[in-house]
Design an enzyme around this catalytic site. Structure first.
Site, PDB file in Angstrom:
ATOM      1  N   VAL A 125     -71.992 -66.305  31.914  1.00  0.00           N
ATOM      2  CA  VAL A 125     -70.865 -65.495  31.459  1.00  0.00           C
ATOM      3  C   VAL A 125     -71.359 -64.299  30.642  1.00  0.00           C
ATOM      4  CG1 VAL A 125     -68.902 -65.507  29.858  1.00  0.00           C
ATOM      5  CG2 VAL A 125     -69.123 -67.310  31.575  1.00  0.00           C
ATOM      6  N   GLU A 126     -72.406 -64.516  29.822  1.00  0.00           N
ATOM      7  CA  GLU A 126     -72.852 -63.456  28.912  1.00  0.00           C
ATOM      8  C   GLU A 126     -73.619 -62.338  29.607  1.00  0.00           C
ATOM      9  OE1 GLU A 126     -72.352 -62.488  25.982  1.00  0.00           O
ATOM     10  OE2 GLU A 126     -71.151 -64.129  25.215  1.00  0.00           O
ATOM     11  N   SER A 127     -74.486 -62.680  30.555  1.00  0.00           N
ATOM     12  CA  SER A 127     -75.318 -61.620  31.151  1.00  0.00           C
ATOM     13  C   SER A 127     -75.518 -61.795  32.654  1.00  0.00           C
ATOM     14  CB  SER A 127     -76.690 -61.578  30.465  1.00  0.00           C
ATOM     15  OG  SER A 127     -77.493 -62.681  30.883  1.00  0.00           O
TER      16      SER A 127
ATOM     17  N   TYR B 144     -62.425 -67.093  26.842  1.00  0.00           N
ATOM     18  CA  TYR B 144     -63.864 -66.952  27.018  1.00  0.00           C
ATOM     19  C   TYR B 144     -64.532 -68.327  27.000  1.00  0.00           C
ATOM     20  CZ  TYR B 144     -68.638 -65.783  25.802  1.00  0.00           C
ATOM     21  OH  TYR B 144     -69.996 -65.711  25.778  1.00  0.00           O
TER      22      TYR B 144
END
Ligand code: CA
Length: 394
Positions: free
Chosen positions: A116-118, A302
């Site tokens: 999800v982050e990168s 999120y």
């Protein structure tokens, strides 16, 4: 909002006076927050530094609209990301197992954050951190906060963890495989590959172990699931539903809740809160480990995207859709569908750059134009209905 706002709040980058910026940097160097930064480090990283006014535009950006949770999850939990997560699980299996032994955080959860982050290291962000944070330390809102982050970024460089040219990230200063802020780095980052540096940009083992450490520090409990989708009994009063209002699982069982497939609630989650992201949509019982995921970005949607991606990586047979559908007749688009939508917009002559699957301002303007042509609400949203309409020859 009236004319009192400076120009950059309306999307125009302000012109920044170079002398003002130099004077601000000199003040910062002399301030207590920068006590640990040597003259050499400070000079080497700021002597020829120019401010970046574009970060001030982003700081003041008003969200165009708030994205429905189903749009958010359609992009973050799509089939491509699940497949990439399965590949990462195979590739980093040994490292992830060692990380779980030390931290108690299972591999799919760590991969959920990474994905999800990168996008598993594919989107680290390309803005030089020192430049962004120096600008945000001297201009705009929240300067005190950004000064602490600026000092921490310089300390990362000074201690040799990450080279200045590798220290790039988002406009706000999040960087690395799992997008830590510099202060988060000093609270959580670990050297897992044993080279003496905590390199959460260049070392995947360092980054994944640091992510697990963050979750451990945020209260992750070994052996507990984050939660699960549940089925509510008919007529159940959901008015008090909240992630934060936790009850023992036995109480939820007595109230008639089951797993989404009708099976009894499992006993490996001691207490949980009832989270309903959209009224009429899927419902979830979430425990302390969901709260740890929430700490990553202070957003329930999120945290749900990470938790669900982790489940999908753990079980390749699991359907992406929840058992209870989202309350919409126009579901969101995956990245593959976004690319198809953009390709169709390009074919109709809209100048939106490349079909990269990222819905930005240009794509939204093109969507609005097509929505006007079709006589539907021109909100700029990319959804299944619009995609279906554009697939028809126009
Ligand atoms: Ca290392």
């Amino acid at each position: 909002m009236g004319s009192a706002l400076p120009a950059y709040s309306q999307g125009i980058a302000p012109s920044i006076d170079a002398a003002t910026f130099r004077a601000c940097l000199a003040d910062l160097k002399a301030s207590p927050a920068f006590r640990a930064i040597t003259d050499v480090t400070f000079q080497q990283n700021t002597d020829t530094l120019a401010p970046d006014p574009s970060v001030l535009v982003l700081l003041n950006r008003q969200p165009e609209f708030s994205m429905p949770v189903w749009d958010y999850l359609a992009v973050l939990d799509d089939a491509e990301r699940v497949a990439d997560g399965r590949a990462a699980l195979a590739r980093w299996q040994d490292t992830l197992q060692k990380i779980e032994q030390q931290s108690g955080v299972p591999p799919p959860i760590v991969l959920g954050v990474w994905g999800v982050e990168s996008n598993f290291g594919q989107n680290l962000g390309g803005r030089p951190l020192v430049q962004s944070l120096a600008t945000l330390s001297c201009f705009g809102r929240r300067q005190a906060y950004f000064r602490g982050e600026f000092a921490a970024a310089l300390r990362i460089i000074q201690e040799g963890h990450i080279a200045p040219d590798k220290l790039t990230g988002s406009w706000a200063g999040a960087f690395g495989q799992t997008q830590f802020m510099p202060s988060t780095f000093f609270a959580n980052a670990v050297d897992f590959d044993g080279d003496g540096r905590r390199d959460i940009v260049g070392s995947v083992p360092d980054a994944l172990a640091s992510t697990a450490k963050f979750l451990q520090n945020a209260g992750w409990r070994r052996g507990e699931p984050w939660g699960f989708e549940v089925k509510l009994p008919k007529g159940f009063d959901t008015s008090g539903a909240s992630r934060k209002t936790k009850q023992p699982i036995a109480a939820w069982q007595r109230a008639g809740l089951t797993l989404a497939n009708g099976q009894p609630l499992p006993g490996d989650l001691p207490s949980a809160g009832l989270m309903i992201p959209a009224p009429g949509g899927p419902a979830f019982l979430v425990g302390r480990n969901f709260d740890a995921l929430y700490r990553y970005n202070a957003s329930e949607n999120y945290a749900l995207a990470i938790a669900h991606l982790a489940d999908l990586i753990a079980d390749p047979q699991a359907p992406i859709a929840f058992a209870t559908p989202w309350p919409t007749d126009d579901p969101g688009l995956s990245r593959a569908e976004n690319r198809e939508l953009q390709t169709l917009l390009l074919a109709r002559g809209h100048d939106i750059g490349s079909a990269d699957g990222m819905i930005g301002a240009k794509t939204r303007e093109a969507i609005k134009a097509e929505q006007q042509r079709l006589g539907v609400k021109a909100d700029g949203r990319a959804g299944q209905k619009l995609l279906g309409a554009l697939r028809q020859p126009g």
